[in-house]
Design a protein around this motif. Structure first.
Motif, mmCIF file in Angstrom:
data_model
loop_
_atom_site.group_PDB
_atom_site.id
_atom_site.type_symbol
_atom_site.label_atom_id
_atom_site.label_comp_id
_atom_site.label_asym_id
_atom_site.label_seq_id
_atom_site.Cartn_x
_atom_site.Cartn_y
_atom_site.Cartn_z
ATOM 1 N N HIS A 102 0.840 -1.189 0.000
ATOM 2 C CA HIS A 102 0.000 0.000 0.000
ATOM 3 C C HIS A 102 0.881 1.247 0.000
ATOM 4 C CE1 HIS A 102 -2.514 -3.197 1.743
ATOM 5 N NE2 HIS A 102 -3.516 -2.585 1.142
ATOM 6 N N PHE A 103 0.261 2.389 -0.305
ATOM 7 C CA PHE A 103 0.969 3.663 -0.373
ATOM 8 C C PHE A 103 0.211 4.714 0.438
ATOM 9 C CE2 PHE A 103 2.231 1.336 -4.095
ATOM 10 C CZ PHE A 103 3.573 1.632 -4.246
ATOM 11 N N ARG A 104 0.962 5.703 0.907
ATOM 12 C CA ARG A 104 0.343 6.847 1.587
ATOM 13 C C ARG A 104 0.675 8.111 0.799
ATOM 14 N NH1 ARG A 104 4.656 5.886 5.397
ATOM 15 N NH2 ARG A 104 3.199 4.747 6.717
ATOM 16 N N PRO A 105 -0.294 8.998 0.661
ATOM 17 C CA PRO A 105 -0.049 10.231 -0.092
ATOM 18 C C PRO A 105 0.858 11.185 0.672
ATOM 19 C CG PRO A 105 -2.241 10.258 0.852
ATOM 20 C CD PRO A 105 -1.673 8.895 1.139
ATOM 21 N N LEU A 106 1.711 11.905 -0.045
ATOM 22 C CA LEU A 106 2.596 12.905 0.526
ATOM 23 C C LEU A 106 1.980 14.290 0.270
ATOM 24 C CD1 LEU A 106 6.041 11.513 -0.657
ATOM 25 C CD2 LEU A 106 4.988 11.239 1.575
ATOM 26 N N ILE A 107 1.444 14.877 1.299
ATOM 27 C CA ILE A 107 0.804 16.187 1.180
ATOM 28 C C ILE A 107 1.776 17.250 1.686
ATOM 29 C CG2 ILE A 107 -1.205 17.573 1.759
ATOM 30 C CD1 ILE A 107 -1.838 15.106 0.118
ATOM 31 N N ARG A 108 2.335 18.024 0.765
ATOM 32 C CA ARG A 108 3.245 19.120 1.098
ATOM 33 C C ARG A 108 2.465 20.435 1.120
ATOM 34 N NH1 ARG A 108 7.373 15.803 2.671
ATOM 35 N NH2 ARG A 108 7.893 14.333 1.016
ATOM 36 N N PRO A 109 3.067 21.499 1.648
ATOM 37 C CA PRO A 109 2.370 22.799 1.624
ATOM 38 C C PRO A 109 2.014 23.261 0.216
ATOM 39 C CG PRO A 109 4.216 22.863 3.159
ATOM 40 C CD PRO A 109 4.320 21.555 2.427
ATOM 41 N N HIS A 110 2.805 22.815 -0.778
ATOM 42 C CA HIS A 110 2.554 23.253 -2.139
ATOM 43 C C HIS A 110 1.729 22.250 -2.941
ATOM 44 C CE1 HIS A 110 6.375 21.002 -1.922
ATOM 45 N NE2 HIS A 110 5.908 20.403 -3.015
ATOM 46 N N THR A 111 1.343 21.118 -2.349
ATOM 47 C CA THR A 111 0.633 20.066 -3.074
ATOM 48 C C THR A 111 -0.816 20.472 -3.350
ATOM 49 O OG1 THR A 111 2.013 18.371 -2.034
ATOM 50 C CG2 THR A 111 -0.044 17.642 -3.043
ATOM 51 N N ASP A 112 -1.250 20.221 -4.558
ATOM 52 C CA ASP A 112 -2.644 20.445 -4.943
ATOM 53 C C ASP A 112 -3.230 19.088 -5.350
ATOM 54 O OD1 ASP A 112 -5.086 21.219 -5.826
ATOM 55 O OD2 ASP A 112 -4.372 22.649 -7.333
ATOM 56 N N PRO A 113 -3.929 18.378 -4.436
ATOM 57 C CA PRO A 113 -4.428 17.026 -4.756
ATOM 58 C C PRO A 113 -5.385 16.998 -5.936
ATOM 59 C CG PRO A 113 -4.528 17.453 -2.386
ATOM 60 C CD PRO A 113 -4.226 18.749 -3.050
ATOM 61 N N THR A 114 -6.032 18.120 -6.252
ATOM 62 C CA THR A 114 -6.986 18.121 -7.369
ATOM 63 C C THR A 114 -6.289 17.952 -8.711
ATOM 64 O OG1 THR A 114 -6.884 20.535 -7.538
ATOM 65 C CG2 THR A 114 -8.547 19.594 -6.075
ATOM 66 N N LEU A 115 -4.979 18.176 -8.772
ATOM 67 C CA LEU A 115 -4.256 18.003 -10.035
ATOM 68 C C LEU A 115 -4.049 16.536 -10.389
ATOM 69 C CD1 LEU A 115 -1.536 20.786 -9.685
ATOM 70 C CD2 LEU A 115 -3.630 20.856 -11.032
ATOM 71 N N GLY A 116 -4.194 15.650 -9.392
ATOM 72 C CA GLY A 116 -3.995 14.226 -9.656
ATOM 73 C C GLY A 116 -2.587 13.775 -9.334
ATOM 74 N N HIS A 117 -2.250 12.558 -9.794
ATOM 75 C CA HIS A 117 -0.972 11.933 -9.463
ATOM 76 C C HIS A 117 0.131 12.415 -10.386
ATOM 77 C CE1 HIS A 117 -3.572 8.337 -7.989
ATOM 78 N NE2 HIS A 117 -3.590 9.344 -7.158
ATOM 79 N N CYS A 118 1.303 12.666 -9.806
ATOM 80 C CA CYS A 118 2.493 12.897 -10.623
ATOM 81 C C CYS A 118 2.916 11.564 -11.231
ATOM 82 C CB CYS A 118 3.619 13.468 -9.762
ATOM 83 S SG CYS A 118 5.208 13.604 -10.613
ATOM 84 N N SER A 119 3.278 11.587 -12.480
ATOM 85 C CA SER A 119 3.628 10.336 -13.153
ATOM 86 C C SER A 119 4.858 9.682 -12.541
ATOM 87 C CB SER A 119 3.863 10.599 -14.648
ATOM 88 O OG SER A 119 2.656 10.923 -15.293
ATOM 89 N N TYR A 120 5.732 10.467 -11.941
ATOM 90 C CA TYR A 120 6.994 9.915 -11.442
ATOM 91 C C TYR A 120 6.977 9.648 -9.944
ATOM 92 C CZ TYR A 120 9.144 10.522 -15.948
ATOM 93 O OH TYR A 120 9.446 10.407 -17.275
ATOM 94 N N LEU A 121 5.968 10.169 -9.226
ATOM 95 C CA LEU A 121 5.768 9.845 -7.825
ATOM 96 C C LEU A 121 7.054 10.025 -7.022
ATOM 97 C CD1 LEU A 121 3.494 6.749 -8.391
ATOM 98 C CD2 LEU A 121 2.793 9.035 -7.749
ATOM 99 N N ASN A 122 7.701 8.918 -6.590
ATOM 100 C CA ASN A 122 8.866 9.051 -5.724
ATOM 101 C C ASN A 122 10.160 9.333 -6.481
ATOM 102 O OD1 ASN A 122 8.940 6.563 -6.928
ATOM 103 N ND2 ASN A 122 9.803 5.507 -5.163
ATOM 104 N N THR A 123 10.128 9.387 -7.816
ATOM 105 C CA THR A 123 11.340 9.714 -8.567
ATOM 106 C C THR A 123 11.219 11.059 -9.267
ATOM 107 O OG1 THR A 123 10.500 8.483 -10.481
ATOM 108 C CG2 THR A 123 11.919 7.293 -8.946
ATOM 109 N N CYS A 124 10.294 11.874 -8.853
ATOM 110 C CA CYS A 124 10.155 13.212 -9.418
ATOM 111 C C CYS A 124 11.280 14.087 -8.895
ATOM 112 C CB CYS A 124 8.793 13.807 -9.053
ATOM 113 S SG CYS A 124 8.533 15.484 -9.639
#
Length: 548
Positions: free
Chosen positions: A207-229
């Protein structure tokens, strides 16, 4: 929802799907379930992990289905839908001469005329054209057809032989997070019992947990690179990634250091960090089942002995000891390749100049054409990674170096959630979600003028498509190395333009980011010391004498 309540829902959805001729049989129950879920008909309260329930309902419908008949074939845990015949309800007819159509029996053809003379009901059921293209086959022929669709014994033996013993692959939960997994399993979680005092609320997958940063906008969806961005702080925490120059500058205490990577518009540009949603693995000590179950799985894995199938011993014609990983840290443009000797396999991932901002130095096309690749090989295969405009340059380099392209492998890139990458880091017109690896053979002709192929190369063991996760910059899938090793077992193998994460047993890696040299091949070690006496090389004796 109980199985009895679910049966009419599936029956209706199945009839709507099959009557629209959007499914052809024979097909597997898994493919049929996936088609039902994505067909757009009435919402189906099933998911792919409910396949056992769906199979049970299919077997029940095969015995008594109001909409027709279903023929199934059970082979171990796999259920195949062999044939489907649908019935439709016609409107009442006013003609007094309506006939009741009967199925013609092959053994009683003489009785059909008498049957057709009998008056029929005002309502009748008429058989629809069968959905299957195999409806005219007998039951035995349908079973033969199903057997032909299964892999051969040789294919199963090969799959068993090359199956990973250490089981490094961990399946990912389709619900991604633990909360969503627990919600989906809540109706099916068994009650506590003496043998299982703590019923599990989540499955045994990753399973995975979302990383919510101060600059994160969850409405944009998933980054394609996730942990390698590049723009995600966890990217810089990877021990195999060198620190970015922007992170080495003195910064005020408490300041957030974020690389302005390609996920944020391009490396080296002053832009905001990536605002898409990123994930990290959510793994606790109790996940993955009990310690007893894990110990049993490990012991069963250790007891498993794959079947032996002779596929060749490679270039040397005998089993040889595989040496530990070897590497040489050098400038590949100026290094004397003559000290390396000859190789049976060459793998190269050149730093092509693709006219884009990249986190590493590149080489011009002329520098690539001038690489002394021909002196490394008299007979063998060359595997060359290319992307974008480099595909044409790579084919030209193969010709200049004296190779003939014989095949091509494609790597389809996915992220850690097993989803296709949509925002590739390269590409001028389209985002590149794949890379190509050209396969070339040393151009050697026989007496008749035909291209000569090495006799020790194994053919037809693998496919030309690899679907694998992206990792660090320029890091290629491990599956590619395994494909090459199966094609060319044994022999000498070298990788050019490699990094530390590319080092593998049985391979020599060349690159300028490898650190102190490490060589175990005595003849190679002696030639390098004779040519470069000033180099400090870690050999077998040096490593054995190192303090532990």
């Amino acid at each position: 929802m109980t199985e009895d309540a679910l049966k009419p829902v599936i029956s209706s959805a199945l009839y709507s799907l099959l009557s629209s001729s959007s499914v052809s049989v024979p097909t597997t129950s898994l493919k049929l379930l996936a088609k039902l879920i994505s067909s757009g008909h009435k919402p189906l309260p099933l998911r792919l992990h409910d396949l056992p329930r769906f199979q049970s309902i299919l077997e029940s419908l095969s015995l008594d289905w109001d909409h027709g008949t279903i023929t199934l074939l059970r082979d171990n845990s796999e259920l195949t839908i062999m044939d489907v015949n649908l019935l439709r309800q016609n409107q009442p007819t006013t003609s007094t001469s309506s006939r009741k159509r009967k199925r013609v029996d092959e053994d009683a053809e003489s009785d059909t005329e008498a049957d057709n003379d009998q008056p029929g009901d005002s309502e009748r059921k008429e058989a629809l054209p069968t959905v299957s293209s195999l409806s005219n086959l007998s039951k035995e022929m349908k079973e033969v057809y199903a057997m032909l669709q299964k892999p051969t014994a040789k294919g199963r033996l090969l799959a068993e032989q090359w199956r990973s013993i250490n089981s490094s692959f961990e399946p990912i939960c389709p619900h991604i997070t633990k909360d969503d997994c627990a919600k989906s399993r809540r109706p099916f979680v068994t009650l506590a019992s003496p043998s299982n005092p703590h019923p599990r609320s989540i499955c045994d997958r990753v399973h995975f947990r979302p990383l919510i940063r101060p600059h994160t906008d969850p409405t944009l969806g998933h980054c394609s690179y996730l942990n390698t961005c590049y723009s995600e702080p966890t990217y810089a925490q990877s021990p195999s990634i060198p620190p970015l120059p922007s992170n080495q500058l003195p910064r005020p205490p408490g300041a957030l250091s974020l690389p302005s990577g390609l996920g944020a518009g391009g490396r080296g540009k002053e832009k905001a960090p990536c605002r898409y949603l990123h994930y990290e693995v959510d793994w606790d000590e109790g996940d993955g089942g009990s310690a007893e179950a894990q110990a049993w799985r490990n012991s069963a894995r250790a007891r498993r002995r794959p079947f032996q199938l002779e596929i060749g011993l490679g270039a040397l014609g005998e089993e040889t000891k595989i040496l530990p990983p070897q590497w040489l840290n050098c400038d590949l443009r100026r290094f004397d390749y003559s000290v390396l000797g000859k190789f049976h396999v060459i793998l190269a991932d050149p730093p092509w100049d693709i006219h884009m901002s990249l986190p590493y130095g590149t080489m011009t096309d002329d520098e690539m054409r001038g690489m002394p690749i021909p002196m490394l090989q008299d007979e063998g295969l060359l595997f060359l990674w290319v992307t974008g405009r480099a595909m044409e340059v790579g084919r030209e380099c193969l010709r200049v170096w004296g190779y003939t392209r014989i095949d091509e492998l494609v790597w389809v890139k996915i992220n850690q959630l097993q989803r296709l990458i949509r925002t590739g880091r390269t590409g001028h017109w389209l985002n590149h979600t794949k890379e190509h690896m050209l396969v070339g053979v040393k151009t050697v002709y026989d007496a008749d003028g035909n291209l000569k192929f090495p006799s020790w190369v194994n053919r037809g063991l693998d496919t030309d498509v690899v679907v694998s996760e992206v990792r660090e910059t320029s890091r290629k899938p491990d599956e590619v190395y395994e494909i090459i090793e199966r094609m060319c077992p044994g022999g000498r193998k070298v990788e050019i333009f490699g990094r530390k994460h590319n080092a593998r047993p049985g391979w020599l890696t060349l690159g300028n980011q490898l650190g102190a040299d490490q060589i175990f091949e005595e003849e190679l070690l002696n030639r390098i010391k004779a040519r470069y006496p000033e180099r400090a090389i870690n050999g077998p004796q040096t490593i054995a004498a190192a303090p532990r």
